[in-house]
Scaffold this active site. Structure first.
Site, PDB file in Angstrom:
ATOM      1  N   LYS A   9       0.833  -1.204   0.000  1.00  0.00           N
ATOM      2  CA  LYS A   9       0.000   0.000   0.000  1.00  0.00           C
ATOM      3  C   LYS A   9       0.877   1.267   0.000  1.00  0.00           C
ATOM      4  O   LYS A   9       2.087   1.186   0.209  1.00  0.00           O
ATOM      5  CB  LYS A   9      -0.925  -0.044   1.225  1.00  0.00           C
ATOM      6  CG  LYS A   9      -1.881  -1.252   1.216  1.00  0.00           C
ATOM      7  CD  LYS A   9      -2.825  -1.204   2.404  1.00  0.00           C
ATOM      8  CE  LYS A   9      -3.681  -2.450   2.480  1.00  0.00           C
ATOM      9  NZ  LYS A   9      -4.694  -2.398   3.557  1.00  0.00           N
ATOM     10  N   TYR A  49     -12.055  -2.485  -3.321  1.00  0.00           N
ATOM     11  CA  TYR A  49     -12.608  -2.518  -1.963  1.00  0.00           C
ATOM     12  C   TYR A  49     -14.132  -2.466  -1.939  1.00  0.00           C
ATOM     13  O   TYR A  49     -14.728  -2.031  -0.952  1.00  0.00           O
ATOM     14  CB  TYR A  49     -12.020  -1.370  -1.140  1.00  0.00           C
ATOM     15  CG  TYR A  49     -10.628  -1.672  -0.594  1.00  0.00           C
ATOM     16  CD1 TYR A  49     -10.391  -2.806   0.194  1.00  0.00           C
ATOM     17  CD2 TYR A  49      -9.556  -0.828  -0.853  1.00  0.00           C
ATOM     18  CE1 TYR A  49      -9.123  -3.089   0.688  1.00  0.00           C
ATOM     19  CE2 TYR A  49      -8.277  -1.108  -0.352  1.00  0.00           C
ATOM     20  CZ  TYR A  49      -8.074  -2.239   0.422  1.00  0.00           C
ATOM     21  OH  TYR A  49      -6.830  -2.518   0.921  1.00  0.00           O
ATOM     22  N   ASN A 112      -1.646  -0.198   7.184  1.00  0.00           N
ATOM     23  CA  ASN A 112      -1.136  -1.522   7.572  1.00  0.00           C
ATOM     24  C   ASN A 112      -0.290  -2.168   6.476  1.00  0.00           C
ATOM     25  O   ASN A 112      -0.136  -3.379   6.418  1.00  0.00           O
ATOM     26  CB  ASN A 112      -2.280  -2.425   8.029  1.00  0.00           C
ATOM     27  CG  ASN A 112      -3.341  -2.601   6.952  1.00  0.00           C
ATOM     28  OD1 ASN A 112      -3.152  -2.156   5.824  1.00  0.00           O
ATOM     29  ND2 ASN A 112      -4.426  -3.254   7.287  1.00  0.00           N
ATOM     30  N   HIS A 115      -1.741  -5.511   1.471  1.00  0.00           N
ATOM     31  CA  HIS A 115      -2.998  -6.240   1.291  1.00  0.00           C
ATOM     32  C   HIS A 115      -2.709  -7.634   0.779  1.00  0.00           C
ATOM     33  O   HIS A 115      -1.835  -7.823  -0.058  1.00  0.00           O
ATOM     34  CB  HIS A 115      -3.877  -5.510   0.265  1.00  0.00           C
ATOM     35  CG  HIS A 115      -4.970  -6.381  -0.289  1.00  0.00           C
ATOM     36  ND1 HIS A 115      -6.166  -6.555   0.355  1.00  0.00           N
ATOM     37  CD2 HIS A 115      -5.027  -7.162  -1.394  1.00  0.00           C
ATOM     38  CE1 HIS A 115      -6.919  -7.400  -0.356  1.00  0.00           C
ATOM     39  NE2 HIS A 115      -6.250  -7.778  -1.417  1.00  0.00           N
ATOM     40  N   GLU A 126      -9.507 -10.389  -7.703  1.00  0.00           N
ATOM     41  CA  GLU A 126      -8.542  -9.290  -7.617  1.00  0.00           C
ATOM     42  C   GLU A 126      -7.468  -9.403  -8.697  1.00  0.00           C
ATOM     43  O   GLU A 126      -7.049  -8.391  -9.274  1.00  0.00           O
ATOM     44  CB  GLU A 126      -7.932  -9.263  -6.208  1.00  0.00           C
ATOM     45  CG  GLU A 126      -8.974  -8.856  -5.157  1.00  0.00           C
ATOM     46  CD  GLU A 126      -8.535  -9.095  -3.722  1.00  0.00           C
ATOM     47  OE1 GLU A 126      -7.403  -9.564  -3.486  1.00  0.00           O
ATOM     48  OE2 GLU A 126      -9.345  -8.818  -2.814  1.00  0.00           O
TER      49      GLU A 126
HETATM   50  P1  GTP Z   1      -6.662  -5.977   3.357  1.00  0.00           P
HETATM   51  O1  GTP Z   1      -5.645  -7.045   3.097  1.00  0.00           O
HETATM   52  O2  GTP Z   1      -6.178  -4.595   3.038  1.00  0.00           O
HETATM   53  O3  GTP Z   1      -7.990  -6.290   2.694  1.00  0.00           O
HETATM   54  O4  GTP Z   1      -6.863  -5.988   4.931  1.00  0.00           O
HETATM   55  P2  GTP Z   1      -7.709  -6.998   5.808  1.00  0.00           P
HETATM   56  O5  GTP Z   1      -8.284  -8.080   4.937  1.00  0.00           O
HETATM   57  O6  GTP Z   1      -6.848  -7.397   6.946  1.00  0.00           O
HETATM   58  O7  GTP Z   1      -8.862  -6.060   6.339  1.00  0.00           O
HETATM   59  P3  GTP Z   1     -10.290  -5.754   5.700  1.00  0.00           P
HETATM   60  O8  GTP Z   1     -10.439  -6.376   4.353  1.00  0.00           O
HETATM   61  O9  GTP Z   1     -11.297  -6.027   6.734  1.00  0.00           O
HETATM   62  O10 GTP Z   1     -10.204  -4.168   5.518  1.00  0.00           O
HETATM   63  C1  GTP Z   1      -9.613  -3.614   4.363  1.00  0.00           C
HETATM   64  C2  GTP Z   1      -8.761  -2.440   4.754  1.00  0.00           C
HETATM   65  O11 GTP Z   1      -9.607  -1.415   5.235  1.00  0.00           O
HETATM   66  C3  GTP Z   1      -7.788  -2.717   5.902  1.00  0.00           C
HETATM   67  O12 GTP Z   1      -6.573  -3.253   5.486  1.00  0.00           O
HETATM   68  C4  GTP Z   1      -7.596  -1.350   6.478  1.00  0.00           C
HETATM   69  O13 GTP Z   1      -6.642  -0.614   5.711  1.00  0.00           O
HETATM   70  C5  GTP Z   1      -8.963  -0.711   6.290  1.00  0.00           C
HETATM   71  N1  GTP Z   1      -9.780  -0.883   7.501  1.00  0.00           N
HETATM   72  C6  GTP Z   1     -10.467  -1.973   7.908  1.00  0.00           C
HETATM   73  N2  GTP Z   1     -11.110  -1.748   9.060  1.00  0.00           N
HETATM   74  C7  GTP Z   1     -10.821  -0.481   9.388  1.00  0.00           C
HETATM   75  C8  GTP Z   1     -11.201   0.366  10.461  1.00  0.00           C
HETATM   76  O14 GTP Z   1     -11.932  -0.027  11.374  1.00  0.00           O
HETATM   77  N3  GTP Z   1     -10.690   1.645  10.442  1.00  0.00           N
HETATM   78  C9  GTP Z   1      -9.886   2.095   9.456  1.00  0.00           C
HETATM   79  N4  GTP Z   1      -9.409   3.333   9.474  1.00  0.00           N
HETATM   80  N5  GTP Z   1      -9.503   1.323   8.424  1.00  0.00           N
HETATM   81  C10 GTP Z   1      -9.965   0.062   8.385  1.00  0.00           C
HETATM   82 MG    MG Z   2      -9.387  -7.717   3.154  1.00  0.00          MG
END
Ligand code: GTP
Ligand code: MG
Length: 151
Positions: A9, A49, A112, A115, A126
């Site tokens: 990212k 997303y 973080n 992805h 994807e």
């Molecule tokens: P990805 O690999 O990026 O998809 O991460 P993930 O699978 O561990 O998390 P998820 O798919 O649930 O969420 C996608 C992305 O949205 C996350 O990686 C974060 O960058 C963001 N995100 C998710 N939950 C939160 C939240 O509660 N607050 C904020 N600020 N960002 C969030």
């Molecule tokens: Mg995810």
């Protein structure tokens, strides 16, 4: 062999962690089959997303992903989806265990670093979204003879 989509990212690119993240995936034995640097459009970010549309963090997430270049990749290996998710650690870097990429290098739930697809089905979607078929390379990695016991 299973494939998964991985993206460093904008925070990972800005912090100079692209090499570190690639090195960890390589050392695990995963095979890189596609890689490109992308300045993400709003449309691509929204499609990537789409599952999070409507959530409170969605607008900020789209702003973040489009704010600077990312590095998009496809990695291949046995159970590649789960293996990469384990290497990444849980979403929130502040809570992720040491030893994981996020646990060692990230401190935030949004920023973080990287992805990884969350299922084989997501990976397929994807990879199709980010890469043309001719950008995915089929090549033999001779290291694999010493990576997987094929009996
Ligand atoms: P990805 O690999 O990026 O998809 O991460 P993930 O699978 O561990 O998390 P998820 O798919 O649930 O969420 C996608 C992305 O949205 C996350 O990686 C974060 O960058 C963001 N995100 C998710 N939950 C939160 C939240 O509660 N607050 C904020 N600020 N960002 C969030
Ligand atoms: Mg995810």
């Amino acid at each position: 062999m299973e494939r998964t989509f991985v993206m460093v990212k904008p925070d990972g690119v800005q912090r100079g962690l692209v090499g570190e993240i690639i090195a960890r995936l390589e050392r695990k034995g995963l095979k890189l089959v596609a890689l490109k640097m992308v300045r993400v459009s709003e449309e691509l970010a929204r499609r990537h997303y789409a599952a999070h549309e409507g959530k409170p963090f969605f607008p900020g997430l789209i702003r973040f992903i489009t704010s600077a270049p990312v590095v998009a990749m496809v990695w291949e290996g046995r159970e590649a989806v789960a293996v990469v998710r384990n290497l990444l650690g849980p979403t929130d870097g502040a809570k992720a265990a040491p030893g994981t990429i996020r646990g060692d290098l990230a401190n935030d739930i949004g920023f973080n670093l990287v992805h990884g697809s969350d299922s084989v089905e997501s990976a397929r979607r994807e990879i199709d979204l980010w890469f043309r078929q001719d950008e995915l390379l089929d090549w033999e990695n001779h290291r694999e003879a010493w990576l997987y016991d094929r009996g």
